[in-house]
Write an enzyme that holds these catalytic residues in place. Sequence first.
Site, short mmCIF file in Angstrom:
data_model
loop_
_atom_site.label_atom_id
_atom_site.label_comp_id
_atom_site.label_asym_id
_atom_site.label_seq_id
_atom_site.Cartn_x
_atom_site.Cartn_y
_atom_site.Cartn_z
N HIS A 224 -5.70 27.68 -21.58
CA HIS A 224 -4.41 27.34 -20.99
C HIS A 224 -4.08 28.42 -19.95
O HIS A 224 -3.24 29.28 -20.16
CB HIS A 224 -3.35 27.32 -22.11
CG HIS A 224 -2.06 26.71 -21.74
ND1 HIS A 224 -0.88 26.99 -22.40
CD2 HIS A 224 -1.72 25.80 -20.78
CE1 HIS A 224 0.11 26.29 -21.87
NE2 HIS A 224 -0.37 25.57 -20.89
N TYR B 25 5.21 10.30 -22.07
CA TYR B 25 5.58 11.52 -21.36
C TYR B 25 4.45 12.55 -21.31
O TYR B 25 3.95 12.98 -22.35
CB TYR B 25 6.81 12.17 -22.02
CG TYR B 25 7.58 13.00 -21.01
CD1 TYR B 25 8.58 12.42 -20.24
CD2 TYR B 25 7.27 14.33 -20.78
CE1 TYR B 25 9.26 13.15 -19.28
CE2 TYR B 25 7.94 15.07 -19.82
CZ TYR B 25 8.94 14.47 -19.08
OH TYR B 25 9.61 15.19 -18.12
N SER C 62 3.74 27.56 -22.24
CA SER C 62 4.33 26.52 -21.39
C SER C 62 5.67 26.98 -20.81
O SER C 62 6.46 27.63 -21.50
CB SER C 62 4.58 25.27 -22.22
OG SER C 62 3.38 24.86 -22.82
N CYS D 91 6.48 29.22 -18.62
CA CYS D 91 6.71 30.66 -18.45
C CYS D 91 6.34 31.09 -17.02
O CYS D 91 6.06 32.25 -16.77
CB CYS D 91 5.87 31.46 -19.43
SG CYS D 91 6.58 31.50 -21.07
N LYS E 224 -3.76 17.94 -21.98
CA LYS E 224 -3.75 18.83 -23.14
C LYS E 224 -4.71 18.36 -24.24
O LYS E 224 -5.40 19.15 -24.85
CB LYS E 224 -2.33 18.92 -23.70
CG LYS E 224 -1.29 19.37 -22.70
CD LYS E 224 -1.58 20.73 -22.16
CE LYS E 224 -0.42 21.23 -21.32
NZ LYS E 224 -0.68 22.57 -20.79
N ARG F 78 9.79 16.99 -14.49
CA ARG F 78 8.48 17.34 -13.94
C ARG F 78 8.26 16.73 -12.56
O ARG F 78 8.86 15.72 -12.21
CB ARG F 78 7.38 16.81 -14.87
CG ARG F 78 7.42 17.39 -16.28
CD ARG F 78 6.87 18.79 -16.30
NE ARG F 78 6.88 19.38 -17.63
CZ ARG F 78 5.93 20.19 -18.08
NH1 ARG F 78 4.90 20.51 -17.34
NH2 ARG F 78 6.01 20.71 -19.29
C1 OXD Z 1 2.40 21.72 -19.71
C2 OXD Z 1 2.73 22.43 -20.97
O1 OXD Z 1 1.59 22.28 -18.95
O2 OXD Z 1 3.60 21.95 -21.71
O3 OXD Z 1 2.88 20.62 -19.47
O4 OXD Z 1 2.13 23.47 -21.22
MN MN Z 2 0.66 23.96 -19.82
#
Ligand code: OXD
Ligand code: MN
Length: 625
Positions: A264, A235, A286, A288, A244, A403
């Site tokens: 980020h 995932y 994340s 937001c 990430k 997603r």
């Molecule tokens: C993403 C996160 O961008 O979890 O997937 O920040």
């Molecule tokens: Mn992110």
Amino acid sequence: MTLIDRPALATTTDSETEVGATAARADRSYPAEVSTWVDGLVEHLQPAAVHWVDGSTRERHDLLQLLVTNGTIEQLNPDLRPYSFLARSAESDVARLESRTFICTDDPADAGPTNNWREPAAMRAELDEVFRGSMRGRTMYVVPFAMGPIGSPMARFGVQVTDSPYVVVSIGTMTRMGDAALAAIARGASWVPAVHSVGAPLAPGETDVPWPCNDTKYIVQFPATREIWSYGSAYGGNAILAKKAYALRIASVMARDEGWLAEHMLLIKVTPPSGRSYHLAAAFPSACGKTNMAMMTPNLPGWKIETIGDDIAWLWIGSDGRLRAINPEAGFFGVAPGTGVRTNPTAVDALWGNTIFTNVARTDDGDVWWEGLSDDAPAHLTDWRGESWTPGSGTTAAHPNARFTVSARQCPSIADDWDDPAGVVIDAIIFGGRRASNVPLVVEARDWDHGVFMGATIASEQTAAAEGTVGELRRDPFAMLPFAGYNMADYFGHWLDFGRRLRRSARVPRVFQVNWFRKGADGSFLWPGFGDNARVLEWMIGRLDGTRTAVDTPIGSLPAAGALNVEGLDLDADALTELFRVDPEAFLHEVDDIESFFATFGDRMPSELSRQLDLLRTRLQAELG
Ligand code: OXD
Ligand code: MN
């Protein structure tokens, strides 16, 4: 890593070979260092075949067909959603796993108190065991990729091996994947090795499951050797290691050592009616609303907002001395729920086709749906678990962390300079979090160091993007809590140093803090958000060009009365007052909380940030009289 000279890449499309058929592979002239690394992995992980990914459209098509045959994805109705697919993950594999994300450094203090630390040798021994034979019965895909436009001074390279074709097609959207990246590596570019296995070897004759994974999961970074190992999950950020794990965790360490910033952050280009464009970078935790902000349709006549990136930015001081940034990614892996025709029509447009959806619901006519796509849910759906679903059933039809994966090029608001190898010049930096109380709609930092303090003290209510209790408030400095590859106190120090270098070379960008999520006494949001957030950007740009006024407060500069354009908004005077209310007493509690947070870093905490905290406390106490 350095490489010896090697011949040009062969162009054969026959890239899948039985293990052992080394003669066939030898024709293909891969960089020796990559080949040697792959050979070692083949021996240890024992895949049934190896496929060197070339990144072609044909290859993507074949992989998608394979995934359909395997039952991992299903094709959506091509009349409604051309060339698009729906994947349903295992129920145990739906989000980033922060508790299973490790930073392995010799000294635990180098990982710092916000990371899960493991001793490198012990972790290597553990990984050695779990990866032994983990690809049995599966194909190992060798996936070369570039982060950033190839040819940019900021482009960085990597090679991921994975036994998940779903992950390969995802990397294909999120990065510049394939032969062009491999050719750059062959020309001598250094590269980060990343090993990924779903941890579900197949015995001979064993039937596969649609979403192979393992209950034991690891996402491991070795910053000193710039290596990534991930096991057990397919995932998102657990498996698309370019994102990430590389572009933030490993890249933050490279950035510290090489003098740049891996963040980020979304990147946007804002053009007011005057026609002069500004580029802004904004960090939010994340889920937001980064994607929504990156694709915002401004509710201001004559204003234009264009997208450069929605999740990650690499920033550096260019040869002209200016702060520049690129989006190292090539696609969007956005949270679907909450992305709708009212909240983000641009994203909805971008998803017209060529999109892979994961864990959204399917309509009876073979299209997709999720909470927030439209006001009303269809009368019947198949939910993310594959079960029949009707409105009012008490569960969500889509998983809250469902997603979409789509190419950046497909976004109608993509800026023409989004992939400029020279990057874009950054005019302002924004930090934000999801705060129901206390934090005003917008505050301007006094200077760079105060801005670093703002970044270091972001707190946000937890969302579904990672495991954990949704709604719980946590400190998420620079929105990098799960993504910093080293001690965050050193990271704060790096930001302070970076500011000193910027001050020597050029204009230092302004820093702002925003909170779109403040709630009134009745629990509803005070600020309309979305396209009206452009009003806040309008004030910021006014601050940059000196046309908007501000008042000084203990926490920074707030818009002066009348300086924020609220014309046409259904916002009463009380709501406006509440949006900007700074309650010194409540903020002093916040100061105590920040002090405890800073204390967790002990003497690694830069003294400048402790000084900023003392100044804030003094200013708040003065306010109380
Ligand atoms: C993403 C996160 O961008 O979890 O997937 O920040
Ligand atoms: Mn992110």
